[in-house]
Design a protein around this motif. Structure first.
Motif: not given
Length: 138
Positions: A27, A29-30, A45-49, A51
Motif C-alpha cells: 500500500t 499512503t495517500p 485506489e481507496e481513501p486509506e491508500g 493498493t
C-alpha cells in the motif's frame, strides 16, 4: 468481444494457468509517490491508500512492506463481465480446502491470487472442477 456467459462452458474451458512470478500486496499512503521500478498487475485506489499487487521482488527492492505472498492463477477462458456464477462455483471448493483467494475480474479473464505455498493445490482443484464440467458437456 463480449466474452462467454454460459456457466457450464466457463467451467469446462477455464484452463487455469499458474504464473511463475510471486506477487505481494503493498500500500502507498495517500499523497506519497509510487516508487520507481514497480510494475503492478493491479492498482486500486481507496481513501486509506493505493493498493498495488506487484512482483514480490520489486516490493522488497523498493523498500515496501509486502504482505500476502501469493501466486496468480489466470483462468484463460474469456469470461464476460456480466457472467453469473463463475467465481461462485470456484471459490467454495477452494475455501473447503482452506485456500484463501483474492479474485480479480479483468476485461478478458478472471485471476485468482492464492497463497504461494498452496498454488499448486489450488490449480489441481480448479482442474478437477473443469474436468467434471467437461463431462457434463458431453
Amino acid at each position: 468481444m463480449p466474452g462467454e456467459t454460459n456457466l457450464e462452458t466457463l467451467l469446462a474451458t477455464m484452463a487455469p494457468r499458474l504464473h511463475d512470478e510471486a506477487f505481494a500486496y503493498v500500500t502507498i499512503t495517500p499523497g506519497k509517490p509510487e516508487p520507481d521500478g514497480l510494475e503492478p498487475v493491479l492498482r486500486f485506489e481507496e481513501p486509506e491508500g493505493t493498493t498495488l499487487v506487484v512482483p514480490r521482488r520489486q516490493a522488497l527492492q523498493s523498500g515496501l512492506d509486502p504482505v500476502f505472498a501469493c501466486k496468480m492463477i489466470t483462468l484463460e477462458v474469456h469470461s464476460a463481465l456480466e457472467a453469473v456464477g463463475f467465481l461462485a462455483a470456484l471459490l467454495p471448493p477452494l475455501a473447503a480446502a482452506g485456500i484463501g483467494v483474492n479474485p480479480v475480474s479483468a476485461y478478458f479473464h478472471d485471476h485468482l491470487l492464492v497463497p504461494a505455498d498452496r498454488a499448486g493445490e489450488a490449480v489441481a482443484i480448479l482442474e478437477g472442477i473443469a474436468e467434471k464440467a467437461r463431462g457434463g458437456l458431453g
